[in-house]
Design a protein around this motif. Structure first.
Motif, PDB file in Angstrom:
ATOM      1  N   UNK A   4       0.833  -1.198   0.000  1.00  0.00           N
ATOM      2  CA  UNK A   4       0.000   0.000   0.000  1.00  0.00           C
ATOM      3  C   UNK A   4       0.863   1.241   0.000  1.00  0.00           C
ATOM      4  N   UNK A   5       0.404   2.247  -0.730  1.00  0.00           N
ATOM      5  CA  UNK A   5       1.033   3.565  -0.685  1.00  0.00           C
ATOM      6  C   UNK A   5       0.020   4.505  -0.052  1.00  0.00           C
ATOM      7  N   UNK A   6       0.350   5.026   1.117  1.00  0.00           N
ATOM      8  CA  UNK A   6      -0.542   5.890   1.857  1.00  0.00           C
ATOM      9  C   UNK A   6      -0.321   7.335   1.433  1.00  0.00           C
ATOM     10  N   UNK A  34       3.876  -4.288   2.642  1.00  0.00           N
ATOM     11  CA  UNK A  34       4.856  -3.305   2.213  1.00  0.00           C
ATOM     12  C   UNK A  34       4.161  -1.960   2.204  1.00  0.00           C
ATOM     13  N   UNK A  35       4.672  -1.021   2.977  1.00  0.00           N
ATOM     14  CA  UNK A  35       4.031   0.286   3.086  1.00  0.00           C
ATOM     15  C   UNK A  35       4.983   1.356   2.574  1.00  0.00           C
ATOM     16  N   UNK A  36       4.462   2.175   1.682  1.00  0.00           N
ATOM     17  CA  UNK A  36       5.157   3.374   1.214  1.00  0.00           C
ATOM     18  C   UNK A  36       4.225   4.543   1.493  1.00  0.00           C
ATOM     19  N   UNK A  37       4.752   5.745   1.453  1.00  0.00           N
ATOM     20  CA  UNK A  37       3.949   6.933   1.709  1.00  0.00           C
ATOM     21  C   UNK A  37       4.258   8.013   0.686  1.00  0.00           C
ATOM     22  N   UNK A  38       3.283   8.854   0.467  1.00  0.00           N
ATOM     23  CA  UNK A  38       3.467  10.085  -0.297  1.00  0.00           C
ATOM     24  C   UNK A  38       2.731  11.148   0.485  1.00  0.00           C
ATOM     25  N   UNK A  54       8.543   2.220  -2.754  1.00  0.00           N
ATOM     26  CA  UNK A  54       8.316   1.760  -4.123  1.00  0.00           C
ATOM     27  C   UNK A  54       9.358   2.397  -5.034  1.00  0.00           C
ATOM     28  N   UNK A  55       9.598   1.753  -6.136  1.00  0.00           N
ATOM     29  CA  UNK A  55      10.479   2.274  -7.175  1.00  0.00           C
ATOM     30  C   UNK A  55       9.607   2.491  -8.406  1.00  0.00           C
ATOM     31  N   UNK A  56      10.119   3.169  -9.415  1.00  0.00           N
ATOM     32  CA  UNK A  56       9.307   3.298 -10.629  1.00  0.00           C
ATOM     33  C   UNK A  56       8.862   1.947 -11.190  1.00  0.00           C
ATOM     34  N   UNK A  57       9.713   0.943 -11.044  1.00  0.00           N
ATOM     35  CA  UNK A  57       9.380  -0.386 -11.547  1.00  0.00           C
ATOM     36  C   UNK A  57       8.329  -1.091 -10.685  1.00  0.00           C
ATOM     37  N   UNK A  58       8.346  -0.851  -9.371  1.00  0.00           N
ATOM     38  CA  UNK A  58       7.426  -1.558  -8.476  1.00  0.00           C
ATOM     39  C   UNK A  58       6.169  -0.759  -8.136  1.00  0.00           C
ATOM     40  N   UNK A  59       6.080   0.471  -8.587  1.00  0.00           N
ATOM     41  CA  UNK A  59       4.952   1.335  -8.215  1.00  0.00           C
ATOM     42  C   UNK A  59       3.597   0.711  -8.539  1.00  0.00           C
ATOM     43  N   UNK A  61       2.713  -2.222  -8.193  1.00  0.00           N
ATOM     44  CA  UNK A  61       2.374  -3.259  -7.213  1.00  0.00           C
ATOM     45  C   UNK A  61       1.740  -2.690  -5.942  1.00  0.00           C
ATOM     46  N   UNK A  62       1.757  -1.366  -5.808  1.00  0.00           N
ATOM     47  CA  UNK A  62       1.236  -0.698  -4.616  1.00  0.00           C
ATOM     48  C   UNK A  62      -0.160  -0.146  -4.882  1.00  0.00           C
ATOM     49  N   UNK A  63      -1.070  -0.428  -3.976  1.00  0.00           N
ATOM     50  CA  UNK A  63      -2.407   0.147  -4.060  1.00  0.00           C
ATOM     51  C   UNK A  63      -2.384   1.474  -3.308  1.00  0.00           C
ATOM     52  N   UNK A  64      -2.740   2.555  -3.996  1.00  0.00           N
ATOM     53  CA  UNK A  64      -2.752   3.877  -3.372  1.00  0.00           C
ATOM     54  C   UNK A  64      -4.011   4.038  -2.529  1.00  0.00           C
ATOM     55  N   UNK A  65      -3.820   4.549  -1.317  1.00  0.00           N
ATOM     56  CA  UNK A  65      -4.930   4.805  -0.409  1.00  0.00           C
ATOM     57  C   UNK A  65      -4.805   6.234   0.111  1.00  0.00           C
ATOM     58  N   UNK A  66      -5.800   7.051  -0.142  1.00  0.00           N
ATOM     59  CA  UNK A  66      -5.826   8.399   0.424  1.00  0.00           C
ATOM     60  C   UNK A  66      -6.280   8.287   1.870  1.00  0.00           C
ATOM     61  N   UNK A  67      -5.436   8.759   2.767  1.00  0.00           N
ATOM     62  CA  UNK A  67      -5.727   8.659   4.193  1.00  0.00           C
ATOM     63  C   UNK A  67      -6.408   9.939   4.674  1.00  0.00           C
ATOM     64  N   UNK A  68      -7.655   9.794   5.060  1.00  0.00           N
ATOM     65  CA  UNK A  68      -8.431  10.878   5.645  1.00  0.00           C
ATOM     66  C   UNK A  68      -8.643  10.539   7.109  1.00  0.00           C
ATOM     67  N   UNK A  69      -9.190  11.491   7.845  1.00  0.00           N
ATOM     68  CA  UNK A  69      -9.480  11.184   9.245  1.00  0.00           C
ATOM     69  C   UNK A  69     -10.805  11.748   9.695  1.00  0.00           C
ATOM     70  N   UNK A  70     -11.498  12.421   8.858  1.00  0.00           N
ATOM     71  CA  UNK A  70     -12.753  13.017   9.265  1.00  0.00           C
ATOM     72  C   UNK A  70     -13.969  12.177   8.955  1.00  0.00           C
ATOM     73  N   UNK A  71     -13.891  11.320   7.958  1.00  0.00           N
ATOM     74  CA  UNK A  71     -15.071  10.610   7.488  1.00  0.00           C
ATOM     75  C   UNK A  71     -15.521   9.489   8.413  1.00  0.00           C
ATOM     76  N   UNK A  72     -14.591   8.743   8.964  1.00  0.00           N
ATOM     77  CA  UNK A  72     -14.947   7.541   9.710  1.00  0.00           C
ATOM     78  C   UNK A  72     -14.745   7.674  11.208  1.00  0.00           C
TER      79      UNK A  72
END
Length: 117
Positions: A4-6, A34-38, A54-59, A61-72
């Motif tokens: 995951x890419x957070x 495997x956790x990466x962040x942006x 992640x690298x350009x080659x492995x990007x 393989x990562x599922x991007x997740x937008x991390x919010x905190x107000x909705x839930x």
């Protein structure tokens, strides 16, 4: 291994609170994710041993997740229940992935070098 890419583009204090989720994923599920962040403050993540960048080659393989905190788990709910605000990221991750991550410490997780300390 699930990867995951957070994504989180907020203030530095908010990004610091996200570090606790990354730490707690690694503690609860060693070697399973495997956790990466942006984020808007990349320096907060320097020296973080819990990231699998992640690298350009492995990007792909990562599922991007937008991390919010107000909705839930809105701030007013955390305050009224005596729950630390940091748990909102844990709840968001559970909502978006189905993975329960226990909150181990209600604080951020910085990794300074000896020169920084």
């Amino acid at each position: 291994m699930k990867k995951y890419k957070l994504l989180h583009q907020r203030a530095p204090g908010d990004v610091l609170m996200l570090t606790a989720l990354v730490r707690d994923i690694a503690r609860a599920y060693p070697g399973q994710f495997g956790i990466d962040v942006l984020t808007s403050y990349g320096d907060i993540w320097q020296n973080n041993p819990y990231l699998l960048r992640s690298t350009p080659e492995s990007a792909k393989d990562y599922k991007a997740i937008t991390m919010d905190y107000g909705k839930h788990m809105p701030h007013h709910v955390t305050k009224s229940k005596g729950t630390h605000f940091i748990g909102a990221f844990h709840q968001e991750f559970k909502f978006k992935t189905g993975v329960v991550v226990p909150l181990t410490e209600p604080k951020g997780d910085l990794h300074l070098t000896a020169a920084d300390a």
